[in-house]
Design an enzyme around this catalytic site. Structure first.
Site, PDB file in Angstrom:
ATOM      1  N   HIS A 239      45.227  37.466  45.729  1.00 40.78           N
ATOM      2  CA  HIS A 239      44.327  37.915  44.547  1.00 40.78           C
ATOM      3  C   HIS A 239      45.191  37.412  43.453  1.00 40.78           C
ATOM      4  CE1 HIS A 239      41.620  41.170  42.791  1.00 40.78           C
ATOM      5  NE2 HIS A 239      42.191  40.600  41.757  1.00 40.78           N
TER       6      HIS A 239
ATOM      7  N   GLU B 171      33.475  43.991  44.233  1.00 42.23           N
ATOM      8  CA  GLU B 171      33.983  44.463  42.965  1.00 42.23           C
ATOM      9  C   GLU B 171      32.704  44.365  42.029  1.00 42.23           C
ATOM     10  OE1 GLU B 171      36.860  42.526  40.462  1.00 42.23           O
ATOM     11  OE2 GLU B 171      38.019  42.028  42.074  1.00 42.23           O
TER      12      GLU B 171
ATOM     13  N   TYR C 244      29.773  41.318  37.864  1.00 44.62           N
ATOM     14  CA  TYR C 244      30.185  42.569  36.892  1.00 44.62           C
ATOM     15  C   TYR C 244      28.997  42.137  35.480  1.00 44.62           C
ATOM     16  CZ  TYR C 244      34.808  43.286  38.057  1.00 44.62           C
ATOM     17  OH  TYR C 244      35.612  43.818  38.780  1.00 44.62           O
TER      18      TYR C 244
ATOM     19  N   ASN D 141      31.869  39.339  44.147  1.00 44.42           N
ATOM     20  CA  ASN D 141      32.234  40.365  42.888  1.00 44.42           C
ATOM     21  C   ASN D 141      30.985  40.322  42.006  1.00 44.42           C
ATOM     22  OD1 ASN D 141      34.548  40.496  44.212  1.00 44.42           O
ATOM     23  ND2 ASN D 141      36.036  39.765  42.746  1.00 44.42           N
TER      24      ASN D 141
HETATM   25  C1  NOJ Z   1      38.066  40.291  38.496  1.00 42.44           C
HETATM   26  C2  NOJ Z   1      39.602  40.318  39.128  1.00 42.44           C
HETATM   27  O1  NOJ Z   1      39.155  40.221  40.657  1.00 42.44           O
HETATM   28  C3  NOJ Z   1      40.253  41.898  39.048  1.00 42.44           C
HETATM   29  O2  NOJ Z   1      41.665  41.399  39.238  1.00 42.44           O
HETATM   30  C4  NOJ Z   1      39.827  41.959  37.586  1.00 42.44           C
HETATM   31  O3  NOJ Z   1      40.824  43.357  37.266  1.00 42.44           O
HETATM   32  C5  NOJ Z   1      38.626  42.535  37.457  1.00 42.44           C
HETATM   33  N1  NOJ Z   1      37.672  41.610  37.916  1.00 42.44           N
HETATM   34  C6  NOJ Z   1      38.061  43.030  35.942  1.00 42.44           C
HETATM   35  O4  NOJ Z   1      38.086  42.109  35.235  1.00 42.44           O
END
Ligand code: NOJ
Length: 474
Positions: free
Chosen positions: A123, A381, A314, A312
């Site tokens: 990571h 995520e 967002y 992931n």
């Molecule tokens: C991406 C990353 O994997 C993680 O480390 C980060 O805190 C989150 N998204 C939010 O930005």
């Protein structure tokens, strides 16, 4: 109010990354990671000039972390191993006893509490020794990553059944393009060249570790292995053919760049990425394309190296109407050919890049299925940043809207079996320090034990998992 039923097949998780929570950066024989190095040598790169030296102190507080996971009722905890904690030299010649005990204890504590560990191998916190060697632009790092992974599988594979090789390698390789992380951790960045090389080797390293696990460990350990790409939804600004094509180009540059070689049936880089970078390189006078090539054997070796299609997610962006001149300078952005923006009407979180676009969840999931087939999908995520304080109604709203969109994707036929909320508790958000809390638990960073207190959203997540119903407005 009405309630949406959550299918039995969908499991819930929450996540953290080692560097963001563990602290104990120099405890015992721990080695230095590239983030330890940059944070100490360039403190001005973190907006609030904080460090992750102590962070949430999970190195000492892991039992409390597990208690919180029990309170939330999640089935899985996604966390990462700090390579430089387990292998202080970065190489597998020395395995740290304290480092290996730490992860042993954490894993055992999770299992004792019926929580399944899901482990990320990398990571972003590459051991500094490799950064000095050029980071992921140096192909030799692939061998060292494989050796590190072998140690991890040997130590923990009897109990860990879900593995993730890389977390968002596109971001790791592109710190210059993501404005928030501008030029941050990597000392070896040559835009438009090293970013492509870095990802090229990350892809090869991922495949190498997949095959290692598959051939040597899976027959007895019987786990699953995948990866956690960065994704963003590229929304077209209009219905015009050009705008739609640019939105798709954006998806292929940011997402397909990593996922196409691994997830698609044909393998290799997306044709448009190949074509654009080859052409731009030639126009700039490069004799060899800035985008490296996989040999046909490598294409075969890499494609299909996943047991679940993870990603992931967002937020969304739209391609801007400007047109960048690729001849100006080699860079990822110039290859993409336009800048990006987000619509004002999308609600902003505390993080500048994180605007709320819930429909994007359904769209990206369907996009992945259309591109790569209807594989089992793990959302690894998804989360939101709010102000400090326990009443985080806007986080609950974010999760409600995104999960509604996710349930729609399931109705569409997408086989999503895991949802991971980011994040268990407030933690070190890289260059943004501690200014953008994203946790179900608020952390008092001034208290000696880094006291964690549940937010309203923690109760929301617990109820969702317990009742398997999502409360939505009519
Ligand atoms: C991406 C990353 O994997 C993680 O480390 C980060 O805190 C989150 N998204 C939010 O930005």
């Amino acid at each position: 109010m009405k309630f949406l039923n959550i299918p039995k097949t969908l499991r819930f998780a929450t996540a953290t990354g080692a560097y963001q929570v563990e602290g104990a950066w120099n405890v015992s024989d721990k080695g230095v990671s590239m983030w330890d190095n940059v944070i100490h040598s360039k403190p001005e790169n973190v907006v609030d000039r904080t460090t992750a030296d102590v962070a949430c102190d999970s190195y000492h507080q892991y039992k409390r972390d597990v208690e919180m996971l029990v309170e939330l009722g999640v089935e899985y905890y996604r966390f990462s191993i700090a390579w430089s904690r387990l292998l202080p030299t970065g190489f597998s010649n020395i395995i740290s006893e304290d480092g290996s005990n730490y992860y042993n204890n954490l894993i055992n504590e999770l299992i004792k509490n019926n929580i399944k560990p899901m482990v990320t191998l990398h990571h972003w916190d590459l051991p500094y020794v490799f950064e000095k060697m050029g980071g992921w632009t140096n192909e030799a790092v692939i061998d060292y990553f494989e050796e590190y992974a072998r140690v991890v599988f040997e130590l923990y594979g009897d109990r860990v059944k879900e593995w993730i090789t890389f977390n968002e390698p596109q971001v790791l390789c592109l710190f210059d393009v993501f404005a928030v992380d501008s030029g941050f951790a990597s000392e070896t960045l040559v835009s438009g060249v090293s970013d492509y090389l870095c990802l090229h080797h990350s892809i090869k390293a991922h495949a190498r570790v997949y095959h290692l696990y598959n051939n040597t460990f899976k027959p007895t350990q019987k786990g699953k292995l995948g990866t956690a790409p960065y994704t963003v939804w590229g929304e077209s600004v209009s219905d015009s053919e050009e705008d739609i094509a640019n939105a798709e180009k954006l998806m292929q540059f940011f997402v397909g760049w990593y996922t196409h070689p691994i997830y698609s049936d044909e393998g290799d880089y997306p044709p448009i990425v190949r074509k654009v970078i080859d052409e731009n390189s030639a126009r700039q006078g490069f004799k060899v394309s800035r985008l490296p090539r996989f040999t046909p054997e490598e294409v075969k070796y890499i494609r299909g190296t996943f047991d679940f299609m993870g990603f992931n997610f967002y937020t969304a962006v739209v391609p801007n109407t400007d047109r960048l001149d690729p001849k100006k300078a080699p860079s990822f952005e110039n290859d993409l050919g336009f800048s990006m923006l987000q619509k004002d009407e999308w609600e902003l979180s505390l993080i500048t890049w994180l605007r709320v676009y819930p429909q994007g969840f359904r769209k990206i999931t369907n996009w992945m299925v259309k591109q790569y087939g209807n594989h089992e999908i793990y959302i690894l995520e998804n989360g939101f940043a709010t102000k400090r304080g326990l009443n985080d109604d806007n986080r609950i709203k974010y999760y409600t809207e995104y999960l509604t969109s996710l349930l729609e994707a399931i109705d569409d036929g997408c086989n999503i079996t895991l949802y991971t909320a980011w994040t268990l508790m407030d933690n070190f958000e890289w260059t943004l320090g501690y200014l953008n809390p994203m946790g179900f638990y608020e952390v008092d960073f001034d208290s000696p034990n880094k006291t964690r207190v549940p937010r309203k959203s923690a109760k929301f997540y617990r109820q969702l998992i317990e009742t398997r119903k999502l409360k939505v407005a009519d």
